[in-house]
Design an enzyme around this catalytic site. Structure first.
Site, PDB file in Angstrom:
ATOM      1  CE  LYS A   1      -3.898  -1.909   2.674  1.00 18.38           C
ATOM      2  NZ  LYS A   1      -5.006  -1.544   1.787  1.00 18.38           N
TER       3      LYS A   1
ATOM      4  NE  ARG B   1     -11.325  -9.259  -2.382  1.00 20.05           N
ATOM      5  CZ  ARG B   1     -11.565  -8.261  -3.230  1.00 20.05           C
ATOM      6  NH1 ARG B   1     -11.852  -8.526  -4.494  1.00 20.05           N
ATOM      7  NH2 ARG B   1     -11.535  -7.013  -2.825  1.00 20.05           N
TER       8      ARG B   1
END
Length: 497
Positions: free
Chosen positions: A279, A353
């Site tokens: 990130k 997920r």
């Protein structure tokens, strides 16, 4: 904090702080009229002079006002509209809570006798008021933070003055509001702790502590257990971290033996660097809040256990830390989930997920009445809905309707987004059954569509709380959401049972 019901006329209540609501540009509510008479018309004069803020929640404190028994009077604006909205009601209470939390007076009385949004019962009013006042007193004592001066004690004895006879239903409403605030406080504490403290092991210890306190069973699955189950998708996310992956399973059995449980699954990424797909540095510290879904599950379990609700609830928390390293998952890797479906990892920052899919498959073994997962899953949901509403997806419309109603009733709202098969094509992979990324379009929808592939065996809903679970800037911190929504959902189900 101790919150109780009190009775009497407001001008005669002996307390440190008396809290009254008035409209900024309209007639005085009945309780305010009584006080205005005792104060010689002072409240009406303050409104006429424009001293009452136009926004609901704006406070004004009068010290030692002659004519009433209270030591100080906290006047809270109800806004401009004399037809009190639910938002104005909540904002007024939140404004009062902020002042009371910083007060030197340890006792207060809040006048609720004429604060009634249309269509809402006295029980609803008291549950909301109690939760908001107790939550407003929340303080996080950050480890290592030094304070140059002691903080005011704040009001920890609060009476709620109402115009209805005391009943068990009203007392229950106060207990419910207090328990919800307690659950929110636990969720906030977990989110606000630094990630070098709140790691997967800490979440496991939190589950065990709750089980010990309230007497329910807790299972902690370690790496070897997860390998035996074939949870290679979950393990791929946490394999580069020094902190081992955990699966925390809490079994609250307050309902009849054999009754199907509601299963809550909370994303527990205790810190998310993005892995190899690193990130950007800006706001990277806020990735400690990526376990907020897990925090809400712990909080809700604490709430229902405190209340002893007659319902069975299983809480599942997949707890991992997503770090880069020599053993980290790579873009292009293909992993096999517990369900047997294979996943091509296109981006290691789409990690939530990957842990949820295995936890959702694990949930099947409990033959659930329904499953709700809670996750700070996508930045796309923040773009779509901002910080006001959580994103809701479901494969069962009655379940979605239940959650939407609970969000409205609690003020912790959600908004339903599509879960159409049309979006599934975006998860296509040339090398596996699916990819873990659906491209830039409809990111929150494709993430939910990914999870939907693992939830065909039961009724399921997904809450994307990326925009609602925490705040940035000067007010940076966990919000404790969606503990109110989920608590209201389980309260409604337990009442029905």
């Amino acid at each position: 904090m101790n919150i109780t019901l009190v009775s009497g006329s407001p001008e005669t209540i002996q307390t440190g702080t008396l809290v009254i609501g008035v409209f900024a540009d309209g007639a005085l509510p009945p309780a305010a009229k009584l006080l205005d008479g005792a104060l010689g018309g002072r409240l009406a004069s303050l409104i006429k002079l424009g001293e009452i803020g136009q926004e609901a929640g704006a406070p004004l404190v009068l010290h030692g006002p002659p004519g009433i028994a209270a030591e100080r009077l906290l006047i809270v604006s109800l806004g401009k509209n004399q037809a009190l909205s639910e938002k104005a009601f909540r904002d007024a209470l939140a404004g009062a809570a902020k002042v009371l939390a910083a007060s030197v007076a340890t006792q207060a009385c809040v006048v609720l006798s004429d604060l009634a949004p249309a269509g809402r019962s006295a029980e609803w009013r008291l549950r909301h008021a109690t939760r908001i006042l107790a939550d407003g007193a929340y303080r996080f004592d950050a480890p290592g933070k030094r304070r140059d001066a002691p903080r005011p004690p704040g009001a920890d004895e609060i009476g709620l003055l109402i115009d209805a006879p005391t009943s068990e239903d009203l007392k229950t409403a106060i207990r419910e509001g207090t328990a919800i605030a307690e659950g929110m406080a636990l969720a906030k504490d977990l989110g606000n702790l630094p990630p070098n403290v709140c790691n997967p092991g800490y979440l496991a210890e939190t589950g065990q502590a709750l089980g010990k306190e309230f007497g329910f069973e807790v299972d902690i699955l370690e790496r070897a257990d997860l390998e035996k189950l074939g949870m290679w998708s979950l393990l791929a996310v946490g394999r580069a971290s020094y902190s081992p992956c955990k699966l925390v399973v809490m079994h609250y059995r307050g309902g009849p033996a054999g009754a199907k449980p509601v299963v809550l699954v909370g994303k527990g990424v205790t810190f998310d660097t993005g892995g190899v797909s690193l990130k950007p540095a800006a706001l990277l510290d806020e990735m400690k809040y990526d376990m907020s879904g897990a925090g809400s599950v712990f909080g809700v379990i604490k709430t229902i256990a405190r209340l002893g609700l007659p319902i069975n609830v299983t809480g599942i928390v997949p707890a991992v830390e997503n770090m880069p390293g020599g053993n980290a998952a790579r873009p292009g890797d293909v992993v096999t989930s517990m369900s047997g479906q294979t996943i091509e990892i296109l981006n290691t920052d789409a990690e939530g997920r990957l842990i949820l899919c295995d936890a959702l498959t694990y949930a099947e073994r409990f033959d659930p009445a329904c499953v709700v997962d809670i996750a700070t899953l996508t930045g796309a949901c923040v773009v779509a809905l901002g910080s006001h509403a959580s994103g809701l997806f479901a494969n069962d419309e009655p379940l979605a309707a239940e959650l939407l109603k609970s969000g409205g009733d609690s003020g912790d709202r959600a908004w339903q987004l599509p879960l159409w098969d049309d979006y599934q094509v975006q998860l296509k992979s040339n090398f596996a059954d699916m990819s873990n990324l659906g491209g830039p379009a409809a990111g929150s929808v494709t993430a939910a569509c990914f999870l939907a592939r693992y939830t065909k065996a039961y009724k399921w809903a997904h809450l994307d709380v990326a925009g609602t679970a925490s705040t940035s800037g000067d007010a940076k911190g966990s919000t404790g959401r969606p503990v109110p929504l989920l608590s209201e959902f389980l309260l409604a189900r337990s009442r029905a049972a």
